[in-house]
Motif scaffolding. Structure first.
Motif, short mmCIF file in Angstrom:
data_model
loop_
_atom_site.label_atom_id
_atom_site.label_comp_id
_atom_site.label_asym_id
_atom_site.label_seq_id
_atom_site.Cartn_x
_atom_site.Cartn_y
_atom_site.Cartn_z
N ALA A 223 0.84 -1.21 0.00
CA ALA A 223 0.00 0.00 0.00
C ALA A 223 0.87 1.26 0.00
O ALA A 223 0.58 2.23 -0.70
N ASP A 224 1.95 1.23 0.79
CA ASP A 224 2.87 2.37 0.81
C ASP A 224 3.54 2.54 -0.55
O ASP A 224 3.71 3.67 -1.03
N LEU A 225 3.93 1.42 -1.18
CA LEU A 225 4.56 1.50 -2.50
C LEU A 225 3.59 2.06 -3.53
O LEU A 225 3.97 2.89 -4.37
N ARG A 226 2.33 1.62 -3.46
CA ARG A 226 1.34 2.16 -4.39
C ARG A 226 1.16 3.66 -4.20
O ARG A 226 1.04 4.41 -5.17
N GLN A 227 1.14 4.09 -2.94
CA GLN A 227 1.02 5.53 -2.69
C GLN A 227 2.22 6.29 -3.24
O GLN A 227 2.09 7.37 -3.81
N THR A 228 3.42 5.69 -3.06
CA THR A 228 4.63 6.32 -3.57
C THR A 228 4.59 6.43 -5.09
O THR A 228 4.90 7.48 -5.67
N LEU A 229 4.20 5.34 -5.75
CA LEU A 229 4.14 5.35 -7.21
C LEU A 229 3.07 6.32 -7.70
O LEU A 229 3.25 6.99 -8.72
N ASP A 230 1.94 6.37 -6.99
CA ASP A 230 0.90 7.31 -7.39
C ASP A 230 1.40 8.76 -7.30
O ASP A 230 1.06 9.60 -8.12
N ALA A 231 2.23 9.01 -6.25
CA ALA A 231 2.75 10.36 -6.07
C ALA A 231 3.84 10.68 -7.11
O ALA A 231 3.89 11.79 -7.65
N LEU A 232 4.71 9.70 -7.37
CA LEU A 232 5.82 9.94 -8.30
C LEU A 232 5.40 9.75 -9.75
O LEU A 232 5.98 10.37 -10.65
N GLY A 233 4.42 8.91 -9.97
CA GLY A 233 3.97 8.63 -11.33
C GLY A 233 4.72 7.48 -11.95
O GLY A 233 5.91 7.29 -11.72
N LEU B 293 19.65 17.66 -2.82
CA LEU B 293 18.42 16.96 -3.20
C LEU B 293 17.95 16.04 -2.08
O LEU B 293 18.75 15.46 -1.36
N ALA B 294 16.64 15.90 -1.96
CA ALA B 294 16.08 14.85 -1.12
C ALA B 294 16.28 13.52 -1.86
O ALA B 294 16.45 13.50 -3.08
N PRO B 295 16.28 12.39 -1.14
CA PRO B 295 16.43 11.09 -1.82
C PRO B 295 15.39 10.93 -2.93
O PRO B 295 14.22 11.24 -2.74
N VAL B 296 15.84 10.46 -4.08
CA VAL B 296 14.97 10.28 -5.24
C VAL B 296 14.54 8.82 -5.29
O VAL B 296 15.34 7.94 -5.62
N THR B 297 13.29 8.55 -4.96
CA THR B 297 12.82 7.18 -4.82
C THR B 297 12.92 6.39 -6.11
O THR B 297 13.40 5.26 -6.13
N LEU B 298 12.45 6.98 -7.20
CA LEU B 298 12.45 6.25 -8.47
C LEU B 298 13.85 6.13 -9.08
O LEU B 298 14.11 5.22 -9.86
N LEU B 299 14.75 7.05 -8.74
CA LEU B 299 16.08 7.07 -9.35
C LEU B 299 17.13 7.17 -8.25
O LEU B 299 17.79 8.20 -8.09
N ALA C 17 3.68 -1.26 10.85
CA ALA C 17 3.31 -0.29 9.80
C ALA C 17 3.43 1.14 10.32
O ALA C 17 3.94 2.02 9.62
N ILE C 18 2.98 1.37 11.54
CA ILE C 18 3.05 2.72 12.10
C ILE C 18 4.51 3.13 12.31
O ILE C 18 4.89 4.28 12.06
N SER C 19 5.36 2.17 12.74
CA SER C 19 6.77 2.50 12.94
C SER C 19 7.47 2.86 11.64
O SER C 19 8.45 3.60 11.63
N GLN C 20 6.96 2.33 10.50
CA GLN C 20 7.55 2.63 9.19
C GLN C 20 6.81 3.74 8.46
O GLN C 20 7.12 4.02 7.29
N SER C 21 5.82 4.34 9.14
CA SER C 21 4.99 5.39 8.52
C SER C 21 4.25 4.86 7.30
O SER C 21 4.07 5.57 6.30
N TRP C 22 3.81 3.61 7.36
CA TRP C 22 3.03 2.99 6.30
C TRP C 22 1.55 3.04 6.66
O TRP C 22 1.20 3.09 7.84
N PRO C 23 0.67 2.98 5.67
CA PRO C 23 -0.75 2.77 5.99
C PRO C 23 -0.94 1.34 6.48
O PRO C 23 -0.26 0.42 6.02
#
Length: 394
Positions: free
Chosen positions: A54-64, A188-194, A346-352
């Protein structure tokens, strides 16, 4: 007590089944614990992996997932005008390039660092709209602008800044690229996709030509497309970027790497589910063992009930119910433990927190099956005892 031959009411069955649990509470708790561990392990695996997805899907939705990357072959180069040609493709919304600097150009904290201690930081000349194209954000400072791109200014990747010991941009913070000092204007902040960009140092293309003699051949081109046209654009990118040698152009989709990582995690989760199933099996064996011992210890009770008119079916139902109650107790405990473990991690990792309802229902269903299987043999054995045999054995 019901009369001989009369069918027991549901309440009577449950009360009879609970007699053995109340009379031997410690044994019941220890037996139920095996079931609880198995259910909790399987639910935690499903819940934690589901929360991660779920966290990965949120990340991908945000990054595209519409980001594409174009790179040349091992000994090939992209034409100088490759970015402009790619931007002419209709569905392409943004495109930006990185240009690798000469091989003898490295990044150092100061001019006294030995040449071999490069810290693995790779310098690039970057187009000004790179951050907009790849969706990168700044952890501090500013990105290169038209003014700074002409002068010795540098933006560091997150890992590069850490290796160089620079925590915040500062006009006094200078790093050496080649033999020229560059002022750190941003990080730069860490670039998740790259993630490869986290170990780079990025300067303007004009500054790269002026101070370091860089060429204009793009090393990597990133582009964004309309979501519905990603596949169509991907099919024509190679021929567009290098019409003379499209076979020397590689086109990739950075989000595919995250999808592959997710597939690997699913395979690993399958292994963990197998271990949880083994734990559940062990718990079932524990319940069966407890019920067999219970039958042996309670032969006098069985003989007395048979003498008073209880049928074989009623005896069998009593012990099956006891095994089912024991397993259900362990299963419900396991469901609660598994949900707590999932939520805490999940809460400790800031995941849904994502624990599917089917997993909870499957956990309870598994306990019913385990209870039925574990209690079947002891129940049949108890029902086969004749009143005379049971009373005489005491």
């Amino acid at each position: 007590m019901s009369r001989p031959g009369r069918r027991l009411a549901v309440g009577d069955v449950l009360r009879l089944g609970a007699v053995g649990l109340r009379s031997r509470p410690l044994r019941a708790v220890l037996s139920a614990l095996g079931i609880a561990i198995g259910i909790a392990a399987m639910l935690a695996v499903v819940g934690i992996s589901g929360s991660g997805r779920a966290d990965l899907r949120q990340t991908l939705d945000a990054l595209g997932t519409n980001l594409l990357r174009v790179t040349p072959g091992e000994k090939a180069v992209l034409p100088d005008g490759a970015v402009g040609m790619i931007e002419r493709i209709g569905p392409v919304t943004n495109a930006a390039a990185l240009r690798k600097l000469p091989d003898d150009v490295h990044v150092y904290r100061n001019d006294r660092v030995p040449p071999r201690q490069t810290n693995g930081i790779v310098p690039f000349a970057a187009d000004l709209d790179l951050t907009e194209t790849i969706g990168a954000t700044m952890a501090g400072g500013v990105w290169l602008n038209p003014a700074a791109a002409d002068f010795p200014a540098v933006v560091l990747g997150a890992e590069s800044a850490r290796r160089l010991g620079i925590t915040t941009p500062d006009p006094r913070a200078v790093v050496y690229i080649g033999h020229k000092g560059f002022t750190v204007v941003g990080i730069l902040a860490p670039v998740t996709l790259l993630p490869e960009l986290d170990s780079t140092a990025l300067i303007g293309t004009n500054a790269a030509r002026t101070y370091l003699g860089a060429e204009d051949h793009p090393t990597t081109i990133y582009l964004r497309t309309v979501d519905s046209q990603v596949t169509a654009v991907r099919d024509v990118l190679a021929a567009t970027a290098n019409p003379e040698a499209p076979y020397e152009v590689a086109v990739s989709r950075p989000s595919d790497a995250l999808a592959a990582k997710l597939a690997t995690e699913r395979a690993f989760n399958g292994l963990l589910l197998g271990l949880g199933a083994v734990a559940l099996l062990v718990g079932g064996v524990g319940v069966a063992n407890t019920m067999v011992i219970t039958v042996l210890e309670r032969r006098a009770e069985i003989g007395l009930r048979r003498s008073l008119g209880a049928t074989r079916g009623q005896i069998r139902l009593q012990f099956l119910t006891e095994a089912a109650l024991l397993s259900t107790l362990g299963g419900l405990t396991g469901v609660v433990l598994g949900a707590l473990v999932t939520a805490s991690y999940a809460i400790s990792q800031s995941w849904p927190v994502a624990l599917p309802a089917w997993a909870l229902l499957a956990g309870v269903g598994a306990t019913v099956v385990v209870g039925a299987v574990a209690g079947l043999y002891p129940a049949v054995r108890a029902a086969r005892l004749s009143p005379t045999e049971a009373l005489t054995a005491t």
